[in-house]
Design a protein around this motif. Structure first.
Motif, short mmCIF file in Angstrom:
data_model
loop_
_atom_site.label_atom_id
_atom_site.label_comp_id
_atom_site.label_asym_id
_atom_site.label_seq_id
_atom_site.Cartn_x
_atom_site.Cartn_y
_atom_site.Cartn_z
N UNK A 33 -6.78 -12.76 -0.34
CA UNK A 33 -7.22 -11.59 0.60
C UNK A 33 -6.66 -12.31 2.33
N UNK A 34 -5.91 -11.71 2.93
CA UNK A 34 -5.71 -11.94 4.14
C UNK A 34 -5.56 -10.90 5.21
N UNK A 35 -5.60 -11.05 6.49
CA UNK A 35 -5.53 -10.15 7.54
C UNK A 35 -4.40 -10.29 8.39
N UNK A 36 -3.44 -9.42 8.54
CA UNK A 36 -2.27 -9.13 9.50
C UNK A 36 -2.57 -8.25 10.59
N UNK A 37 -1.44 -8.50 11.73
CA UNK A 37 -1.66 -7.59 12.79
C UNK A 37 -0.74 -6.27 12.49
N UNK A 38 0.45 -6.51 11.48
CA UNK A 38 1.02 -5.46 11.00
C UNK A 38 1.54 -5.50 9.69
N UNK A 39 1.92 -4.58 8.97
CA UNK A 39 2.32 -4.67 7.62
C UNK A 39 3.58 -3.54 7.66
N UNK A 40 4.41 -3.96 6.77
CA UNK A 40 5.73 -3.15 6.79
C UNK A 40 6.10 -2.93 5.44
N UNK A 41 6.26 -1.85 4.96
CA UNK A 41 6.94 -1.29 3.45
C UNK A 41 8.32 -1.41 3.34
N UNK A 42 9.00 -2.40 2.65
CA UNK A 42 10.36 -2.30 2.69
C UNK A 42 10.65 -2.53 1.09
N UNK A 43 9.83 -1.51 0.42
CA UNK A 43 9.74 -2.06 -1.13
C UNK A 43 10.58 -0.62 -1.78
N UNK A 44 11.60 -0.12 -1.24
CA UNK A 44 12.48 0.68 -1.77
C UNK A 44 11.94 2.30 -2.13
N UNK A 45 12.90 2.86 -2.79
CA UNK A 45 12.72 4.30 -2.98
C UNK A 45 11.43 4.71 -3.43
N UNK A 46 10.74 3.96 -4.59
CA UNK A 46 9.70 4.42 -5.23
C UNK A 46 8.52 3.55 -4.34
#
Length: 406
Positions: free
Chosen positions: A159-172
């Motif tokens: 478990x961790x906390x981030x300022x931002x998260x980005x989805x670069x995980x493709x078509x699906x």
């Protein structure tokens, strides 16, 4: 506040912590630029390691400037495949036309690059591995934005906390599903499915592609060099996207085998090789079209946000350009302003490239006998034409210079 004041403020405040889901193309490219702008970057990838090899991909137009600025252009130039001939065959295996590949793809000979996907992902990873944390064999299980950041629970239990998260995980993309709901609402299916895998090169092919076509079906052998392997490609029209097959390799093989069961040319041998292939990649020919690419502190990039489909040949280039633009827009802005700037600056070039599917690309895979004959006539005329000068969509964006890097 002046730009100089912003830069000083960024460099004297704690590094913003961000998480990127996906270590394909968009993920490491985004990690590279965010790290250069002073972010503390973590990349999580569900696979146990980088995926090696892979089918050939194109880097064109504006994306060439992105990789030049990253310092990896010479390495990619060394890995350039240099496809020299594209031969189309009729149902009986006779030649319809043999053309310069660039006249079909819209690429520019001597400038645009074609490399194995694994060569690009290795170059990107090498450029960031010493500065960025990679978590392989793990993935995002849940995230919660109700606090002052994004609280992430990983599949592996962390478990961790981030300022931002980005989805670069493709078509699906699972990140997109977490954020906006089921894929079907953004999935623009273009009427085809395809399978790609490697097999032995027993055909004497070198630096060339040979494609056999009948209405609604195409099979191709792609020799990227003089080695003993070729990339096999099977493409077919299918009325609805086979969502059940997307995550079921056995069902994928069964579907492809059924569609091509009575096919001629080299297809029976290709089907036999597919059964044993350990690198089969199967998917629908689709686009992702979304009204927005972010929500709260989470944003999408690359195919997760705007897959253009392989019919445009621009998926990789858009991923590289989108990663550059997203990171630059966040360099001296908070997440809300940065995400808004990313959408404003990048939406037009994405739309222009996605709309290339309406400019004849799909006619390479005709679904009727009449359309096939029209395509063949077009190819015969192309065989006498000079190499293409590139499509305007490939260079529809001039890269801005963002805040000086740390």
């Amino acid at each position: 506040m002046t730009r100089t004041d912003l830069l000083r403020d960024v460099r004297t405040t704690p590094r913003r912590k961000v998480l990127i889901s996906g270590a394909g193309v968009a993920g490491p490219a985004l990690a590279f630029w965010l790290n250069r702008y002073g972010f503390a970057v973590t990349v999580v990838e569900k696979a146990g390691t980088l995926r090696d090899g892979g089918y050939p991909i194109d880097v064109r137009g504006t994306a060439l400037e992105v990789v030049r600025r990253m310092g990896i252009l010479p390495r990619l130039q060394d890995a350039h495949i240099d496809l020299r001939r594209l031969t189309f065959l009729d149902r009986d295996g006779s030649e319809v036309a043999s053309v310069n590949p660039h006249t079909v793809t819209g690429g520019v000979a001597g400038r645009d690059l074609e490399v194995r996907r694994g060569d690009l992902t290795r170059a990107l990873y090498t450029a960031v591995r010493d500065d960025v944390e990679f978590l392989f064999n793990d993935s995002i299980d849940t995230f919660d934005q109700s606090g002052h950041g994004v609280d992430v629970t990983f599949h592996g239990g962390g478990r961790r906390t981030f300022d931002m998260v980005f989805g670069a995980d493709g078509l699906h993309s699972r990140t997109r599903e977490f954020l906006f709901g089921p894929e079907k609402q953004f999935h623009r299916y273009l009427g085809y499915c395809f399978a790609v895998f490697t097999m032995r090169n027993t055909f004497g092919l070198s630096h060339e592609t040979v494609m056999w076509t009948t209405p609604g079906r195409a099979a191709a052998l792609y020799a990227v060099g003089d080695n003993d392997e070729v990339h096999a490609f099977l493409n077919f029209a299918h009325p609805e996207p086979p969502f059940d097959e997307f995550r079921n390799p056995k069902a994928q093989r069964d579907l492809v085998a059924a569609v091509f069961a009575d096919a001629g040319w080299e297809v029976p041998g290709m089907l036999a090789a597919m059964r044993d292939a350990d690198d089969l990649f199967f998917d629908g020919v689709s686009q992702i079209r979304m009204p927005r690419w972010s929500s709260g502190r989470v944003a999408l990039v690359g195919d997760a946000a705007y897959a253009p489909s392989f019919l445009t040949g621009q998926g990789t280039s858009l991923a590289l350009v989108g990663a550059y633009m997203l990171a630059g827009c966040l360099a001296d802005r908070d997440h809300a302003a940065g995400f808004a700037a990313y959408e404003h600056s990048t939406r037009e070039v994405v739309t222009v490239n996605q709309e290339q599917v309406g400019e004849g690309d799909a006619t390479l895979f005709p679904t009727t006998a009449r359309a096939l004959e029209q395509r063949n006539d077009m190819l015969r005329s192309l065989s006498t034409m000079p190499s293409a000068e590139g499509r305007p969509a490939h260079s529809a964006l001039t890269l801005p210079d963002f805040m000086p890097m740390t």
